[in-house]
Scaffold this active site. Structure first.
Site, short mmCIF file in Angstrom:
data_model
loop_
_atom_site.label_atom_id
_atom_site.label_comp_id
_atom_site.label_asym_id
_atom_site.label_seq_id
_atom_site.Cartn_x
_atom_site.Cartn_y
_atom_site.Cartn_z
N GLY A 189 6.91 5.13 12.02
CA GLY A 189 6.54 3.25 11.72
C GLY A 189 7.45 3.53 10.77
O GLY A 189 8.00 4.17 10.81
N LYS A 190 7.08 2.04 10.27
CA LYS A 190 8.23 1.53 8.65
C LYS A 190 7.77 0.78 8.17
O LYS A 190 7.03 -0.26 9.12
CB LYS A 190 9.51 1.91 9.10
CG LYS A 190 10.57 1.91 8.07
CD LYS A 190 10.53 3.15 7.89
CE LYS A 190 11.71 3.96 7.56
NZ LYS A 190 11.79 5.62 7.02
N GLY A 191 8.15 0.51 6.45
CA GLY A 191 7.34 0.27 6.34
C GLY A 191 8.34 -0.93 4.75
O GLY A 191 9.30 -0.50 4.70
N ASP B 128 10.27 6.13 0.99
CA ASP B 128 11.73 5.81 1.50
C ASP B 128 12.85 5.19 0.38
O ASP B 128 12.26 5.59 -0.72
CB ASP B 128 11.32 4.21 2.51
CG ASP B 128 12.66 4.55 3.28
OD1 ASP B 128 12.43 5.48 4.85
OD2 ASP B 128 13.68 3.98 3.07
#
Ligand code: NAD
Length: 425
Positions: free
Chosen positions: A110-112, A151
């Site tokens: 996933g990533k956000g 990140d």
């Protein structure tokens, strides 16, 4: 393959989709699996009203994409940057799926992120933004559903605010809801050096497979930050000769070997953690980009993306490149290196020590029991070694480059999990 291929105006997403379709075609992946894995399971956009220091309210936009949870909870960082959008998160989330799969850990991808300029925000504003983001995505976040991490422009403070907000909302401590926390707040010993140690492990195993003795092997480490320093320290402890290092202040070339401990001590006493002013006998200061081109056996680019490109690839003298950074070689440079028979160990294998380290932090959080640094490393190195050989053996058996082999191995593991679990209803 008879599926209608998705495309995107977002370059990152379009590239991720193209790479996936290319690999899926090559491995003969069934159409229904291609359809499933070319889309994220869940994407959400949230609006984030934040009270600014002057009392006004600004509304930011935040995103979270869970590309796949076939192998386990979604895993991937969240970033603060003006260019973040849902498509970028989708592309980066799919790359996390393949990276975790290849790493052999029980995670999906996933990533956000939040579209904002973090340089314009005070610490208090960043805290309020992070807490609002955590609250808004809370329904889909959890130690068994989706576990964010640092990140671009996010780090330990954001992880602590995130964990604290979720814990207070749920009325119980939730340490396993994010990784990348400081050691004092449920973080893990060993994490700081993990990515560099993983890069060094790949270099050592690569040298074994090509029957070179690590002792005396000449290595360049471009980028002397978190990944580069620990990779250089570990390789020099194994007897490799680090002939060049670099950072934003330039290149430092010593054909008889850099004193890596001394250089590490230098950056730790420099106010900005830089090599500026570093000296030792036999050292020559050269322009930063020239370090990539000095005579050596192995090059480990550990700085930023695109360092090796169409302009300099033809002049590289090293026979082996192990990618410490994410995307340090552009696709056109990859082709030039291939025509020169330079062997590349790809980023999502070589730098996966970072995400394996996040997995270790989560395991310790679930158990409420902490490991020593020695225990941490004694688990990391065998996993990195296994992963290296899984990709190496595939590339030898199927006569494909290691980058393609890594992708094929990773997709197969996720596709097998989707098949075994089946489609619901
Ligand atoms: P960092 O900021 O600690 O270090 C980056 C280093 O590169 C610094 O020394 C900087 O001075 C140097 N640098 C920047 N531009 C340069 C240039 N043009 N020439 C030479 N040196 C230059 O970052 P990091 O955490 O070490 O990450 C490096 C890369 O590794 C990034 O691509 C990151 O995404 C990737 N990565 C990091 C981790 C991790 O755990 N830190 C995990 C996986 C991937």
């Amino acid at each position: 393959m008879s599926v209608k291929k998705r495309t995107s105006k977002n370059v990152l997403l379009d590239t991720a989709l193209n790479n996936f379709y290319g690999a899926a075609d090559e491995m003969g992946l069934e159409d229904d699996l291609v359809e499933i894995l070319s889309r994220p399971e869940r994407s959400i956009i949230v609006s984030l009203p934040v009270v600014m220091d002057d009392g006004s309210v600004r509304v930011f936009e935040g995103y979270r994409v869970q590309h796949s949870t076939a192998l386990g909870p979604a895993k991937g960082g969240f970033r603060y940057h003006p260019d973040v959008d849902i498509e970028e998160c989708e592309a980066l989330g799919s790359l996390m799926t393949w990276k975790c799969s290849l790493a052999g850990i029980p995670y999906g991808g996933g990533k956000g992120g939040v579209s904002c300029d973090p340089l314009e925000l005070s610490t208090a504003e960043r805290e309020r933004l992070t807490r609002t983001f955590a609250a808004r995505i809370s329904p889909i976040i959890g130690e068994w559903t989706d576990i964010p991490a640092p990140d671009v422009n996010t780090g330990a403070p954001e992880m602590v605010w995130f964990m604290d907000t979720i814990s207070k909302m749920r009325g119980r401590l939730e340490p396993g809801v994010v990784t990348g926390k400081p050691i004092s707040i449920w973080g893990s010993r060993g994490r700081t050096a993990a990515t560099g140690l993983g890069v060094a492990t790949c270099v050592r195993e690569l040298l074994k497979t090509v029957k070179m003795d690590v002792k005396g092997t000449r290595v360049i480490v471009q980028g002397f930050g978190n990944v580069g320093t620990y990779a250089a320290l570990s390789m020099s402890q194994s007897g490799a000769k680090i002939v060049g290092i670099s950072d934003v202040t330039g290149g430092y070339h010593a054909p008889d070997g850099i004193d890596v401990q001394k250089a590490f001590g230098h950056i730790n006493s420099h106010p900005k953690k830089l090599l500026e002013g570093y000296s030792q006998p036999g050292l020559q200061k050269i322009p930063g980009d020239d370090i990539l081109l000095v005579d050596a056996d192995v090059l480990t680019p550990c700085a930023l993306e695109g360092a090796v490109n169409a302009r300099n690839a033809a002049s590289i003298k090293a026979k082996y490149i192990v990618e410490g950074a994410n995307g340090p070689i552009t696709p056109d440079a990859d082709e030039i290196l291939s025509s020169k028979n330079i062997l590349v160990v790809p980023d999502f294998l070589a730098n996966s020590g970072g995400v394996i380290g996040s997995y270790f932090e989560w395991v310790q959080n679930l158990n409420g029991f902490f490991w020593t640094e020695e225990e941490y490393n004694s688990r990391l190195i065998p996993i990195m070694t296994d992963n290296f050989y899984r990709v190496w053996n595939y590339s030898q058996t199927h006569e494909v480059k290691m980058r393609r082999a890594a992708f094929l191995v990773a997709i197969k593991r996720v596709a097998d999990a989707v098949k075994m679990r089946g489609t619901f209803l």
